[in-house]
Design a protein around this motif. Structure first.
Motif, PDB file in Angstrom:
ATOM      1  N   ALA A  61       1.756   4.801   0.870  1.00  0.00           N
ATOM      2  CA  ALA A  61       1.679   6.067   1.933  1.00  0.00           C
ATOM      3  C   ALA A  61       0.172   6.009   2.487  1.00  0.00           C
ATOM      4  O   ALA A  61      -0.622   7.074   2.142  1.00  0.00           O
ATOM      5  CB  ALA A  61       1.926   7.469   1.151  1.00  0.00           C
ATOM      6  N   PRO A  62      -0.142   5.005   3.487  1.00  0.00           N
ATOM      7  CA  PRO A  62      -1.538   5.161   4.158  1.00  0.00           C
ATOM      8  C   PRO A  62      -1.803   6.457   4.809  1.00  0.00           C
ATOM      9  O   PRO A  62      -3.025   7.160   4.333  1.00  0.00           O
ATOM     10  CB  PRO A  62      -1.341   3.996   4.879  1.00  0.00           C
ATOM     11  N   LYS A  63      -0.935   7.130   5.386  1.00  0.00           N
ATOM     12  CA  LYS A  63      -1.376   8.283   5.994  1.00  0.00           C
ATOM     13  C   LYS A  63      -1.695   9.194   5.129  1.00  0.00           C
ATOM     14  O   LYS A  63      -2.599  10.191   5.074  1.00  0.00           O
ATOM     15  CB  LYS A  63      -0.119   8.900   7.125  1.00  0.00           C
ATOM     16  N   ARG A  64      -0.751   9.331   4.033  1.00  0.00           N
ATOM     17  CA  ARG A  64      -1.113  10.541   3.042  1.00  0.00           C
ATOM     18  C   ARG A  64      -2.265  10.345   2.479  1.00  0.00           C
ATOM     19  O   ARG A  64      -3.093  10.949   2.084  1.00  0.00           O
ATOM     20  CB  ARG A  64       0.273  10.479   2.089  1.00  0.00           C
ATOM     21  N   GLU A  65      -2.642   9.005   2.043  1.00  0.00           N
ATOM     22  CA  GLU A  65      -3.938   8.530   1.371  1.00  0.00           C
ATOM     23  C   GLU A  65      -5.221   9.054   2.128  1.00  0.00           C
ATOM     24  O   GLU A  65      -6.090   9.649   1.551  1.00  0.00           O
ATOM     25  CB  GLU A  65      -3.946   6.925   1.251  1.00  0.00           C
ATOM     26  N   LYS A  66      -4.822   8.995   3.442  1.00  0.00           N
ATOM     27  CA  LYS A  66      -5.991   9.393   4.358  1.00  0.00           C
ATOM     28  C   LYS A  66      -6.293  11.003   4.366  1.00  0.00           C
ATOM     29  O   LYS A  66      -7.354  11.591   4.303  1.00  0.00           O
ATOM     30  CB  LYS A  66      -5.903   8.747   5.742  1.00  0.00           C
ATOM     31  N   LEU A  67      -5.030  11.554   4.232  1.00  0.00           N
ATOM     32  CA  LEU A  67      -5.095  13.153   4.064  1.00  0.00           C
ATOM     33  C   LEU A  67      -5.770  13.528   2.799  1.00  0.00           C
ATOM     34  O   LEU A  67      -6.556  14.315   2.811  1.00  0.00           O
ATOM     35  CB  LEU A  67      -3.700  13.542   4.314  1.00  0.00           C
ATOM     36  N   GLU A 127       0.841  -1.277  -0.076  1.00  0.00           N
ATOM     37  CA  GLU A 127       0.069   0.059  -0.065  1.00  0.00           C
ATOM     38  C   GLU A 127       0.971   1.327  -0.103  1.00  0.00           C
ATOM     39  O   GLU A 127       2.072   1.325   0.572  1.00  0.00           O
ATOM     40  CB  GLU A 127      -0.861  -0.002   1.224  1.00  0.00           C
ATOM     41  N   GLN A 143      -9.404  13.289   2.965  1.00  0.00           N
ATOM     42  CA  GLN A 143     -10.245  14.198   3.548  1.00  0.00           C
ATOM     43  C   GLN A 143     -10.156  15.538   2.814  1.00  0.00           C
ATOM     44  O   GLN A 143     -10.969  16.218   3.066  1.00  0.00           O
ATOM     45  CB  GLN A 143      -9.386  14.500   4.924  1.00  0.00           C
TER      46      GLN A 143
END
Length: 196
Positions: free
Chosen positions: A40-46, A38, A49
């Motif tokens: 960049a999960p954190k960037r994907e979440k950002l 996967e 949003q």
């Protein structure tokens, strides 16, 4: 035509798109096997949003308040109805893209064990038809609302999304499919057939 009619038209487009996405989100949760990688999960979440804020918040404000009236443009009714027609096409295209992807569709950038490279249907001439469809949303929503501020917020969200997600997605696909994806890149455009 009353502004209420345009609010109903915009709401109908948004509801239709969300119903399609909800169906495929539910299917994704039920049918997907283990993710291999996967991006960049954190960037994907950002990014999710940011797009939610760019699309939903001004849309809700436009639908239910008069706070964005400063951005209203005097567009002819025919142009606003044409915007709705673009939106109907966008909904159909949105469904077709999801249907073509099937179990390859994911709400995040990921590669799964059973992942396949789709090069047919909406993917025949462009590598990112889902993002191309978002450009149709921009045109449709901007014309239906006849509001430059709403158009600007959607545009900003899309620029951020495209500038981060497209290179990441292509890197992920190159890592999985290598030369097969390079050959596909040579015969397709990123977003607009025959242009870009």
């Amino acid at each position: 035509m009353s502004e209420l009619v345009y609010k109903i038209l915009l709401a109908a487009l948004v509801i239709a798109m969300n119903l399609i996405r909800m169906y495929y989100q539910k299917r994704y949760k039920q049918t997907h096997a283990t993710t291999e990688s996967e991006m960049a999960p954190k960037r994907e979440k950002l990014l999710t949003q940011i797009m939610g804020l760019a699309l939903a918040v001004p849309g809700i404000i436009w639908l239910f308040t008069g706070w964005l009236s400063f951005g209203q443009l005097a567009l002819p009714e025919s142009v606003r109805i044409a915007g709705f027609a673009v939106g109907i096409y966008g909904v159909w295209w949105f469904y077709r893209i999801h249907r073509t992807l099937g179990d390859n569709w994911s709400p995040v950038l990921e590669i799964r064990r059973e992942h396949t490279l789709i090069t047919r249907g909406p993917y025949k001439r462009v590598r990112h038809p889902m993002y191309s469809d978002m450009i149709l949303w921009l045109v449709s929503f901007s014309l239906v609302t006849a509001n430059w501020f709403y158009a600007m917020t959607i545009s900003t969200g899309l620029i951020i999304l495209f500038s981060v997600r497209i290179p990441d997605e292509e890197k992920l696909m190159l890592g999985r499919f290598g030369e097969q994806y390079r050959a596909y890149m040579k015969r397709t455009k990123r977003l607009i057939p025959f242009v870009f």
